[in-house]
Motif scaffolding. Structure first.
Motif, PDB file in Angstrom:
ATOM      1  N   VAL A 164       0.844  -1.201   0.000  1.00 50.42           N
ATOM      2  CA  VAL A 164       0.000   0.000   0.000  1.00 50.42           C
ATOM      3  C   VAL A 164       0.878   1.248   0.000  1.00 50.42           C
ATOM      4  CG1 VAL A 164      -1.646   1.363   1.349  1.00 50.42           C
ATOM      5  CG2 VAL A 164      -1.980  -1.107   1.093  1.00 50.42           C
ATOM      6  N   LYS A 165       1.927   1.221   0.811  1.00 51.77           N
ATOM      7  CA  LYS A 165       2.853   2.359   0.889  1.00 51.77           C
ATOM      8  C   LYS A 165       3.498   2.634  -0.459  1.00 51.77           C
ATOM      9  CE  LYS A 165       6.870   3.930   3.577  1.00 51.77           C
ATOM     10  NZ  LYS A 165       7.896   3.488   4.566  1.00 51.77           N
ATOM     11  N   ALA A 166       3.889   1.576  -1.173  1.00 50.91           N
ATOM     12  CA  ALA A 166       4.506   1.747  -2.491  1.00 50.91           C
ATOM     13  C   ALA A 166       3.560   2.468  -3.448  1.00 50.91           C
ATOM     14  CB  ALA A 166       4.912   0.392  -3.066  1.00 50.91           C
ATOM     15  N   PHE A 167       2.320   2.020  -3.500  1.00 52.28           N
ATOM     16  CA  PHE A 167       1.337   2.689  -4.363  1.00 52.28           C
ATOM     17  C   PHE A 167       1.116   4.136  -3.932  1.00 52.28           C
ATOM     18  CE2 PHE A 167       0.012  -1.722  -5.297  1.00 52.28           C
ATOM     19  CZ  PHE A 167      -0.116  -1.664  -6.679  1.00 52.28           C
ATOM     20  N   ALA A 168       0.931   4.350  -2.628  1.00 53.66           N
ATOM     21  CA  ALA A 168       0.580   5.677  -2.125  1.00 53.66           C
ATOM     22  C   ALA A 168       1.680   6.705  -2.364  1.00 53.66           C
ATOM     23  CB  ALA A 168       0.261   5.593  -0.638  1.00 53.66           C
ATOM     24  N   LEU A 169       2.930   6.268  -2.357  1.00 51.26           N
ATOM     25  CA  LEU A 169       4.047   7.191  -2.510  1.00 51.26           C
ATOM     26  C   LEU A 169       4.366   7.514  -3.967  1.00 51.26           C
ATOM     27  CD1 LEU A 169       6.538   5.917   0.218  1.00 51.26           C
ATOM     28  CD2 LEU A 169       5.029   7.902   0.313  1.00 51.26           C
ATOM     29  N   HIS A 170       3.759   6.799  -4.901  1.00 53.14           N
ATOM     30  CA  HIS A 170       4.080   7.071  -6.308  1.00 53.14           C
ATOM     31  C   HIS A 170       3.480   8.404  -6.729  1.00 53.14           C
ATOM     32  CE1 HIS A 170       4.592   6.701 -10.616  1.00 53.14           C
ATOM     33  NE2 HIS A 170       5.436   5.723 -10.368  1.00 53.14           N
ATOM     34  N   PRO A 171       4.242   9.232  -7.474  1.00 52.54           N
ATOM     35  CA  PRO A 171       3.746  10.549  -7.876  1.00 52.54           C
ATOM     36  C   PRO A 171       2.445  10.516  -8.680  1.00 52.54           C
ATOM     37  CG  PRO A 171       6.108  10.387  -8.271  1.00 52.54           C
ATOM     38  CD  PRO A 171       5.652   9.016  -7.870  1.00 52.54           C
ATOM     39  N   LEU A 172       2.135   9.395  -9.334  1.00 52.83           N
ATOM     40  CA  LEU A 172       0.925   9.326 -10.161  1.00 52.83           C
ATOM     41  C   LEU A 172      -0.250   8.664  -9.455  1.00 52.83           C
ATOM     42  CD1 LEU A 172       2.475   8.442 -13.645  1.00 52.83           C
ATOM     43  CD2 LEU A 172       2.021  10.687 -12.628  1.00 52.83           C
ATOM     44  N   VAL A 173      -0.094   8.369  -8.172  1.00 47.18           N
ATOM     45  CA  VAL A 173      -1.218   7.872  -7.356  1.00 47.18           C
ATOM     46  C   VAL A 173      -1.459   8.921  -6.273  1.00 47.18           C
ATOM     47  CG1 VAL A 173      -2.075   6.041  -5.848  1.00 47.18           C
ATOM     48  CG2 VAL A 173      -0.618   5.470  -7.798  1.00 47.18           C
ATOM     49  N   ASP A 174      -2.645   9.518  -6.278  1.00 47.87           N
ATOM     50  CA  ASP A 174      -2.831  10.750  -5.517  1.00 47.87           C
ATOM     51  C   ASP A 174      -3.540  10.583  -4.178  1.00 47.87           C
ATOM     52  OD1 ASP A 174      -5.262  10.036  -6.545  1.00 47.87           O
ATOM     53  OD2 ASP A 174      -5.650  11.921  -7.594  1.00 47.87           O
ATOM     54  N   SER A 175      -3.618   9.367  -3.653  1.00 45.87           N
ATOM     55  CA  SER A 175      -4.377   9.179  -2.421  1.00 45.87           C
ATOM     56  C   SER A 175      -4.011   7.863  -1.765  1.00 45.87           C
ATOM     57  CB  SER A 175      -5.884   9.203  -2.733  1.00 45.87           C
ATOM     58  OG  SER A 175      -6.642   8.658  -1.690  1.00 45.87           O
ATOM     59  N   VAL A 176      -3.883   7.894  -0.441  1.00 46.25           N
ATOM     60  CA  VAL A 176      -3.658   6.661   0.301  1.00 46.25           C
ATOM     61  C   VAL A 176      -4.860   5.732   0.159  1.00 46.25           C
ATOM     62  CG1 VAL A 176      -3.287   5.686   2.611  1.00 46.25           C
ATOM     63  CG2 VAL A 176      -2.105   7.790   1.938  1.00 46.25           C
ATOM     64  N   ASN A 177      -6.050   6.295   0.160  1.00 40.12           N
ATOM     65  CA  ASN A 177      -7.248   5.456   0.004  1.00 40.12           C
ATOM     66  C   ASN A 177      -7.291   4.798  -1.372  1.00 40.12           C
ATOM     67  OD1 ASN A 177      -8.319   5.896   2.572  1.00 40.12           O
ATOM     68  ND2 ASN A 177      -9.326   7.798   1.941  1.00 40.12           N
ATOM     69  N   VAL A 178      -6.864   5.542  -2.403  1.00 40.35           N
ATOM     70  CA  VAL A 178      -6.767   4.933  -3.738  1.00 40.35           C
ATOM     71  C   VAL A 178      -5.750   3.805  -3.708  1.00 40.35           C
ATOM     72  CG1 VAL A 178      -6.015   5.339  -6.117  1.00 40.35           C
ATOM     73  CG2 VAL A 178      -7.524   6.978  -5.003  1.00 40.35           C
ATOM     74  N   ALA A 179      -4.628   4.001  -3.023  1.00 44.86           N
ATOM     75  CA  ALA A 179      -3.611   2.952  -2.917  1.00 44.86           C
ATOM     76  C   ALA A 179      -4.178   1.701  -2.273  1.00 44.86           C
ATOM     77  CB  ALA A 179      -2.415   3.474  -2.113  1.00 44.86           C
ATOM     78  N   ARG A 180      -4.970   1.870  -1.218  1.00 46.55           N
ATOM     79  CA  ARG A 180      -5.574   0.708  -0.562  1.00 46.55           C
ATOM     80  C   ARG A 180      -6.526  -0.036  -1.496  1.00 46.55           C
ATOM     81  NH1 ARG A 180      -6.499   4.422   4.714  1.00 46.55           N
ATOM     82  NH2 ARG A 180      -4.563   3.888   5.841  1.00 46.55           N
ATOM     83  N   ARG A 181      -7.307   0.756  -2.246  1.00 47.07           N
ATOM     84  CA  ARG A 181      -8.242   0.106  -3.182  1.00 47.07           C
ATOM     85  C   ARG A 181      -7.495  -0.588  -4.323  1.00 47.07           C
ATOM     86  NH1 ARG A 181     -11.276   4.906  -2.090  1.00 47.07           N
ATOM     87  NH2 ARG A 181     -10.654   5.876  -4.067  1.00 47.07           N
ATOM     88  N   LEU A 182      -6.365  -0.026  -4.734  1.00 44.05           N
ATOM     89  CA  LEU A 182      -5.563  -0.674  -5.773  1.00 44.05           C
ATOM     90  C   LEU A 182      -5.034  -2.025  -5.288  1.00 44.05           C
ATOM     91  CD1 LEU A 182      -3.564   2.411  -7.078  1.00 44.05           C
ATOM     92  CD2 LEU A 182      -5.177   1.044  -8.425  1.00 44.05           C
ATOM     93  N   VAL A 183      -4.519  -2.066  -4.070  1.00 41.40           N
ATOM     94  CA  VAL A 183      -4.018  -3.340  -3.535  1.00 41.40           C
ATOM     95  C   VAL A 183      -5.151  -4.351  -3.442  1.00 41.40           C
ATOM     96  CG1 VAL A 183      -3.000  -4.472  -1.528  1.00 41.40           C
ATOM     97  CG2 VAL A 183      -2.071  -2.297  -2.329  1.00 41.40           C
ATOM     98  N   GLU A 184      -6.312  -3.911  -3.000  1.00 45.22           N
ATOM     99  CA  GLU A 184      -7.468  -4.818  -2.943  1.00 45.22           C
ATOM    100  C   GLU A 184      -7.820  -5.328  -4.333  1.00 45.22           C
ATOM    101  OE1 GLU A 184     -10.567  -2.569  -1.149  1.00 45.22           O
ATOM    102  OE2 GLU A 184      -9.625  -2.496   0.837  1.00 45.22           O
ATOM    103  N   GLY A 185      -7.880  -4.416  -5.300  1.00 44.07           N
ATOM    104  CA  GLY A 185      -8.247  -4.812  -6.655  1.00 44.07           C
ATOM    105  C   GLY A 185      -7.244  -5.756  -7.286  1.00 44.07           C
TER     106      GLY A 185
END
Length: 445
Positions: A412-433
């Motif tokens: 989740v941290k990896a997704f959330a820290l990427h410049p093209l992912v703009d939200s921690v909540n989006v990162a969580r949903r990406l990992v779930e998906g």
């Protein structure tokens, strides 16, 4: 010499074999072993290679196997071009990301992270097997995300794994051509990470010719990157970015374009290549003709959404020829024969780029000889580029940690820290998906 190709049933393998057929020098590759998990794909590609070699005397022999250890034993070089999850996995990467309104490209942003998370464990297993079964072999990595995967493998193989990419080569070739220079005689000052780099100079006989290009709007707008990014933006940067930086500089437009297309790039390639491999099951099919036709369509549609967004038009015919196979052959020749050359490669930093640590894999010009690839020290990047490189390298490190520890929170941290992912909540949903669609991510807990 023996060359083992991992992902030997992959569509682009004939490019590598075609390059080998042009090499008649002493110490050339005489034996090629194809390894793949899919026997039917191996058979299809072997047919194409047989037709390529039909009129070439003393062509390298080709064998195919689904046994990885058998393929690796005795190898002098290992070419890794695997695709964990296949093109179906790539299509899923794009679909899950776009559902969250972020980019799903296979090496950039959310899609690249998902691809890395399921590829790194497999690449690490391969690296460990190479170290055990072929400790003197050199590994040439083309598996995406190339910089991230090369860094993962380097932790077990050191400098005996080298990543390659055709993007910097093609970019340098286009700039040299526009400037009327011979690409073979030009030194390309290129620096960054894989798919995240900039050409800052092109020196011919000691003279930097890039300022001449940047000062001429007509000349600057006459080639692919000028059309893609626009002359004003390139002049503002004072450099020519790798085409993949279009995903960063024009992210909103690109995401919208990808959302609106009938098929994403991954879905297009999945369906296109499924048709090719089905065609190969018919014994009366000319394998080489079918492959050539499919490849031409594949190359012509490369980054089509980005070019449409930029109004860049169709790709020039000269840009449809790929190039990574030529880099691979030049790299093998330089090491095997001590034919010293300079190539842009993905290698451990070793102090070349001061802002990153020694073990960070970067993409820079390297001097290559029998002892491997040695990065050339490069001048610091401007602040905007340094920030982007450091941010993305930080994400890559989080991906490596998540793959090593099986940590869902770190993913989740990896997704959330990427410049093209703009939200921690989006990162969580990406990992779930992604964990829902990729069995290979079941290790994340």
């Amino acid at each position: 010499m023996k060359l083992t190709i991992l992902g030997g049933g992959g569509f682009r393998v004939p490019l590598v074999y075609g390059a080998l057929l042009t090499d008649r020098g002493e110490g050339r590759v005489t034996e090629v072993v194809l390894h793949d998990l899919d026997d039917s794909r191996l058979h299809a590609v072997a047919r194409v290679l047989a037709e390529q070699a039909a009129t070439v005397p003393e062509a390298p022999t080709v064998t195919a196997t689904t046994d990885l250890d058998e393929a690796l034993r005795g190898a002098d070089f290992v070419f890794s071009a695997i695709r964990v999850g296949g093109l179906e996995g790539r299509a899923d990467d794009e679909r899950v990301a776009l559902a969250q309104g972020v980019l799903g490209q296979e090496t950039v942003g959310a899609g690249g992270i998902a691809y890395g998370l399921r590829t790194v464990p497999v690449a690490v297993d391969i690296a460990r097997r190479v170290a055990r079964l072929a400790p003197d072999a050199w590994v040439i990595n083309f598996t995406n995300p190339a910089g991230l995967v090369t860094e993962a493998m380097s932790r077990h193989l050191g400098d005996r794994v080298i990543g390659i990419c055709d993007s910097p080569v093609g970019l340098g070739r286009r700039i040299a051509k526009v400037l009327g220079a011979n690409p073979r005689e030009a030194f390309i000052d290129y620096v960054g990470l894989n798919h995240l780099g900039w050409v800052r100079g092109l020196r011919v006989a000691g003279r930097d010719e890039l300022p001449r290009l940047l000062a001429d709007p007509d000349l600057l707008g006459s080639f692919e990157e000028g059309k893609l990014f626009g002359t004003d933006w390139l002049q503002s940067l004072g450099a020519i970015p790798n085409e993949y930086l279009h995903y960063y500089y024009f992210n909103r437009e690109t995401v919208r374009a990808y959302t609106e297309v009938e098929k994403t790039r991954g879905a297009f390639l999945r369906d296109q290549q499924a048709q090719f491999y089905d065609e190969m099951k018919r014994p009366d099919t000319s394998a080489l003709t079918a492959w050539d036709r499919t490849r031409a369509e594949r190359e012509a549609t490369y980054m089509a959404e980005n070019r449409e967004t930029a109004g860049a038009g169709e790709r020039d015919e000269d840009d449809l020829s790929g190039g990574y196979e030529k880099v691979a052959l030049a790299l093998m020749r330089a090491i095997a024969r001590d034919e010293r050359t300079t190539l842009i490669l993905n290698v451990r930093n070793q102090g070349a780029l001061s802002v990153l640590d020694t073990d960070a894999v970067i993409e820079v010009p390297c001097l290559v000889d029998a002892n491997g690839a040695h990065p050339v020290a490069v001048a610091p990047l401007p602040d905007h580029a340094t920030g982007l490189v450091c941010a993305v390298k930080g994400v890559e490190r989080e991906v490596l940690t998540a793959a090593e520890n099986g940590s869902r929170a770190t993913a989740v941290k990896a997704f959330a820290l990427h410049p093209l992912v703009d939200s921690v909540n989006v990162a969580r949903r990406l990992v779930e998906g992604y964990t829902e669609v990729h069995p290979g991510l079941a290790y994340l807990k």
